[in-house]
Design a protein around this motif. Sequence first.
Motif, PDB file in Angstrom:
ATOM      1  N   ALA A 128      42.416  36.490  34.650  1.00 46.47           N
ATOM      2  CA  ALA A 128      42.537  37.427  35.763  1.00 46.47           C
ATOM      3  C   ALA A 128      43.053  38.758  35.232  1.00 46.47           C
ATOM      4  O   ALA A 128      43.903  38.801  34.348  1.00 46.47           O
ATOM      5  CB  ALA A 128      43.488  36.870  36.815  1.00 46.47           C
ATOM      6  N   ILE A 129      42.529  39.857  35.757  1.00 43.38           N
ATOM      7  CA  ILE A 129      42.961  41.174  35.285  1.00 43.38           C
ATOM      8  C   ILE A 129      44.030  41.734  36.221  1.00 43.38           C
ATOM      9  O   ILE A 129      44.051  41.427  37.419  1.00 43.38           O
ATOM     10  CB  ILE A 129      41.767  42.140  35.166  1.00 43.38           C
ATOM     11  CG1 ILE A 129      41.027  42.300  36.493  1.00 43.38           C
ATOM     12  CG2 ILE A 129      40.807  41.649  34.098  1.00 43.38           C
ATOM     13  CD1 ILE A 129      39.856  43.263  36.424  1.00 43.38           C
ATOM     14  N   PRO A 130      44.953  42.537  35.683  1.00 49.05           N
ATOM     15  CA  PRO A 130      46.020  43.106  36.508  1.00 49.05           C
ATOM     16  C   PRO A 130      45.475  43.889  37.700  1.00 49.05           C
ATOM     17  O   PRO A 130      44.479  44.622  37.568  1.00 49.05           O
ATOM     18  CB  PRO A 130      46.758  44.021  35.531  1.00 49.05           C
ATOM     19  CG  PRO A 130      46.500  43.425  34.181  1.00 49.05           C
ATOM     20  CD  PRO A 130      45.090  42.894  34.262  1.00 49.05           C
ATOM     21  N   GLU A 131      46.125  43.753  38.831  1.00 46.08           N
ATOM     22  CA  GLU A 131      45.627  44.341  40.069  1.00 46.08           C
ATOM     23  C   GLU A 131      45.536  45.858  40.008  1.00 46.08           C
ATOM     24  O   GLU A 131      44.666  46.469  40.647  1.00 46.08           O
ATOM     25  CB  GLU A 131      46.512  43.913  41.246  1.00 46.08           C
ATOM     26  CG  GLU A 131      46.428  42.426  41.573  1.00 46.08           C
ATOM     27  CD  GLU A 131      47.274  42.061  42.777  1.00 46.08           C
ATOM     28  OE1 GLU A 131      47.879  42.985  43.375  1.00 46.08           O
ATOM     29  OE2 GLU A 131      47.324  40.864  43.132  1.00 46.08           O
ATOM     30  N   TYR A 132      46.438  46.507  39.283  1.00 52.54           N
ATOM     31  CA  TYR A 132      46.492  47.969  39.300  1.00 52.54           C
ATOM     32  C   TYR A 132      45.398  48.620  38.461  1.00 52.54           C
ATOM     33  O   TYR A 132      45.155  49.828  38.572  1.00 52.54           O
ATOM     34  CB  TYR A 132      47.868  48.449  38.811  1.00 52.54           C
ATOM     35  CG  TYR A 132      48.070  48.395  37.323  1.00 52.54           C
ATOM     36  CD1 TYR A 132      47.853  49.516  36.525  1.00 52.54           C
ATOM     37  CD2 TYR A 132      48.468  47.216  36.691  1.00 52.54           C
ATOM     38  CE1 TYR A 132      48.031  49.464  35.151  1.00 52.54           C
ATOM     39  CE2 TYR A 132      48.656  47.163  35.326  1.00 52.54           C
ATOM     40  CZ  TYR A 132      48.433  48.285  34.557  1.00 52.54           C
ATOM     41  OH  TYR A 132      48.614  48.228  33.202  1.00 52.54           O
ATOM     42  N   LEU A 133      44.715  47.847  37.617  1.00 50.91           N
ATOM     43  CA  LEU A 133      43.705  48.404  36.731  1.00 50.91           C
ATOM     44  C   LEU A 133      42.327  48.429  37.384  1.00 50.91           C
ATOM     45  O   LEU A 133      41.942  47.500  38.092  1.00 50.91           O
ATOM     46  CB  LEU A 133      43.619  47.585  35.442  1.00 50.91           C
ATOM     47  CG  LEU A 133      44.789  47.672  34.470  1.00 50.91           C
ATOM     48  CD1 LEU A 133      44.555  46.742  33.291  1.00 50.91           C
ATOM     49  CD2 LEU A 133      45.000  49.100  33.974  1.00 50.91           C
ATOM     50  N   SER A 134      41.574  49.485  37.118  1.00 47.17           N
ATOM     51  CA  SER A 134      40.167  49.526  37.510  1.00 47.17           C
ATOM     52  C   SER A 134      39.363  48.628  36.581  1.00 47.17           C
ATOM     53  O   SER A 134      39.854  48.200  35.531  1.00 47.17           O
ATOM     54  CB  SER A 134      39.644  50.963  37.432  1.00 47.17           C
ATOM     55  OG  SER A 134      39.589  51.389  36.073  1.00 47.17           O
ATOM     56  N   TYR A 135      38.115  48.368  36.938  1.00 48.68           N
ATOM     57  CA  TYR A 135      37.258  47.576  36.052  1.00 48.68           C
ATOM     58  C   TYR A 135      37.038  48.296  34.719  1.00 48.68           C
ATOM     59  O   TYR A 135      36.994  47.655  33.654  1.00 48.68           O
ATOM     60  CB  TYR A 135      35.908  47.290  36.714  1.00 48.68           C
ATOM     61  CG  TYR A 135      35.959  46.237  37.789  1.00 48.68           C
ATOM     62  CD1 TYR A 135      36.293  44.923  37.484  1.00 48.68           C
ATOM     63  CD2 TYR A 135      35.663  46.546  39.113  1.00 48.68           C
ATOM     64  CE1 TYR A 135      36.337  43.943  38.471  1.00 48.68           C
ATOM     65  CE2 TYR A 135      35.693  45.571  40.101  1.00 48.68           C
ATOM     66  CZ  TYR A 135      36.033  44.276  39.782  1.00 48.68           C
ATOM     67  OH  TYR A 135      36.076  43.307  40.759  1.00 48.68           O
ATOM     68  N   CYS A 143      39.371  42.926  23.345  1.00 47.86           N
ATOM     69  CA  CYS A 143      39.414  42.929  21.879  1.00 47.86           C
ATOM     70  C   CYS A 143      40.537  43.826  21.371  1.00 47.86           C
ATOM     71  O   CYS A 143      41.480  43.364  20.732  1.00 47.86           O
ATOM     72  CB  CYS A 143      38.070  43.370  21.305  1.00 47.86           C
ATOM     73  SG  CYS A 143      38.033  43.393  19.494  1.00 47.86           S
ATOM     74  N   ALA A 144      40.459  45.119  21.658  1.00 50.24           N
ATOM     75  CA  ALA A 144      41.432  46.070  21.112  1.00 50.24           C
ATOM     76  C   ALA A 144      42.837  45.817  21.640  1.00 50.24           C
ATOM     77  O   ALA A 144      43.813  45.839  20.876  1.00 50.24           O
ATOM     78  CB  ALA A 144      40.998  47.498  21.428  1.00 50.24           C
ATOM     79  N   GLY A 145      42.960  45.582  22.943  1.00 52.07           N
ATOM     80  CA  GLY A 145      44.281  45.354  23.522  1.00 52.07           C
ATOM     81  C   GLY A 145      44.933  44.090  23.007  1.00 52.07           C
ATOM     82  O   GLY A 145      46.113  44.088  22.625  1.00 52.07           O
ATOM     83  N   VAL A 146      44.174  43.002  22.979  1.00 53.20           N
ATOM     84  CA  VAL A 146      44.721  41.725  22.511  1.00 53.20           C
ATOM     85  C   VAL A 146      45.016  41.784  21.013  1.00 53.20           C
ATOM     86  O   VAL A 146      46.018  41.235  20.539  1.00 53.20           O
ATOM     87  CB  VAL A 146      43.761  40.566  22.851  1.00 53.20           C
ATOM     88  CG1 VAL A 146      44.264  39.254  22.262  1.00 53.20           C
ATOM     89  CG2 VAL A 146      43.600  40.440  24.369  1.00 53.20           C
ATOM     90  N   ASP A 293      49.552  36.824  28.138  1.00 47.17           N
ATOM     91  CA  ASP A 293      50.865  37.421  27.885  1.00 47.17           C
ATOM     92  C   ASP A 293      50.792  38.940  27.984  1.00 47.17           C
ATOM     93  O   ASP A 293      51.674  39.582  28.577  1.00 47.17           O
ATOM     94  CB  ASP A 293      51.374  37.027  26.494  1.00 47.17           C
ATOM     95  CG  ASP A 293      51.791  35.566  26.409  1.00 47.17           C
ATOM     96  OD1 ASP A 293      51.997  34.943  27.468  1.00 47.17           O
ATOM     97  OD2 ASP A 293      51.896  35.054  25.273  1.00 47.17           O
ATOM     98  N   LEU A 294      49.752  39.507  27.388  1.00 43.03           N
ATOM     99  CA  LEU A 294      49.558  40.949  27.464  1.00 43.03           C
ATOM    100  C   LEU A 294      49.400  41.404  28.907  1.00 43.03           C
ATOM    101  O   LEU A 294      49.999  42.415  29.331  1.00 43.03           O
ATOM    102  CB  LEU A 294      48.337  41.353  26.639  1.00 43.03           C
ATOM    103  CG  LEU A 294      47.807  42.783  26.806  1.00 43.03           C
ATOM    104  CD1 LEU A 294      48.882  43.820  26.513  1.00 43.03           C
ATOM    105  CD2 LEU A 294      46.591  43.009  25.919  1.00 43.03           C
ATOM    106  N   ASN A 295      48.611  40.690  29.687  1.00 40.48           N
ATOM    107  CA  ASN A 295      48.406  41.087  31.075  1.00 40.48           C
ATOM    108  C   ASN A 295      49.690  41.040  31.888  1.00 40.48           C
ATOM    109  O   ASN A 295      49.911  41.871  32.779  1.00 40.48           O
ATOM    110  CB  ASN A 295      47.340  40.195  31.722  1.00 40.48           C
ATOM    111  CG  ASN A 295      45.928  40.640  31.380  1.00 40.48           C
ATOM    112  OD1 ASN A 295      45.729  41.742  30.874  1.00 40.48           O
ATOM    113  ND2 ASN A 295      44.951  39.797  31.648  1.00 40.48           N
ATOM    114  N   ARG A 296      50.555  40.071  31.595  1.00 40.36           N
ATOM    115  CA  ARG A 296      51.853  40.040  32.285  1.00 40.36           C
ATOM    116  C   ARG A 296      52.676  41.272  31.921  1.00 40.36           C
ATOM    117  O   ARG A 296      53.339  41.874  32.782  1.00 40.36           O
ATOM    118  CB  ARG A 296      52.601  38.748  31.934  1.00 40.36           C
ATOM    119  CG  ARG A 296      52.116  37.536  32.706  1.00 40.36           C
ATOM    120  CD  ARG A 296      53.043  36.341  32.516  1.00 40.36           C
ATOM    121  NE  ARG A 296      52.926  35.782  31.177  1.00 40.36           N
ATOM    122  CZ  ARG A 296      52.028  34.846  30.851  1.00 40.36           C
ATOM    123  NH1 ARG A 296      51.180  34.378  31.767  1.00 40.36           N
ATOM    124  NH2 ARG A 296      51.983  34.361  29.623  1.00 40.36           N
TER     125      ARG A 296
END
Length: 338
Positions: A128-135, A143-146, A293-296
């Motif tokens: 699931a992607i964070p609610e505040y982010l756009s698609y 890839c880059a974020g993780v 973990d990153l998304n949290r």
Amino acid sequence: MHAYQIKAGQQIAGLELAERNAAAPAAREVRVRIHAVSLNYRDLMVADGKYLSTADKAVIPCSDGAGEVIAVGEQVTRFRVGDRVAASFFPDWIEGPPTRQNTAGSLGAAIDGMLAEETVLHEDALVAIPEYLSYVEAAAIPCAGVTAWNALFAAGDIKPGDSVLLLGTGGVSIWALQLARAAGLQTIITSSSDEKLDRACALGAFAAINYKKTPEWHKEVLQLTAGRGVDLVLEVGGQDTLNRSIASARTGGTVAIIGGVSGFGGEFNPFALIGGAKHLSGIFVGSRSMFEDLNRFLGITEIHPAVDRIFPFSQAREAYTHLKNAGHFGKVVIEVNP
């Protein structure tokens, strides 16, 4: 549905739009309408036939995409129609250490990826992607974020107050800069562009070095750290930068090997590692657990990833070319279903 496909080694010119059947999801599969896809240097490597593991046939490229769940299999429990999701780079690497088995099937290289109007994936391959982010923003994470998260906080085990050297202003480095600032780390960043360095400083870089003006940039890193060196280097340059990255690390420090923009190979002096008790650590993106973990962390800090430019789906080749020209700052994104 429409999807781009490419066979490894066909170059950007081999990226073609094709019609694919939109399969119904099996019992534990999820069908996703893709809204945005982001590009990585790895996608250029696939096109050039230089990536580690690719299929013998044409595949849908790109690992990074975000979209909306539009159908679920009868046994799916993790998601429901309407959920906003992104795919994990390695669908089979859920948690724990990497193995040959759980890293064999990376999206967009060994198996079909995300540069399509729709995709069907096992529910375990999605987050699931964070609610505040756009698609568009969410597509910049997988890839880059993780990779940046893994290099800093999982494999890197970095702590608030530690120092980090970032090479260049591509996706991984800018993600790492933003994460590092939020976590209280001191960052030094390099680029050949003063304009990009100014933008990096605006995002929180402690110091910036133009490696064209300062070819022996590792000496500048040592000077900035009072001769100590940094705790961690995120090495994305490859054979042209590795030796200087090792020299930039403190005694007992770590160089996280992430990519090879200048190529792989070259020589380095292993005694530089022994004498300084330094470590080389290979970073191969990360697991779904790291993604979560990153998304949290993102949900708390509300970091907005740096998006350089957005291309329409019809201009996928132009997006690839823009990335190849290396004028970008942050992520290059293709909007599929606006």
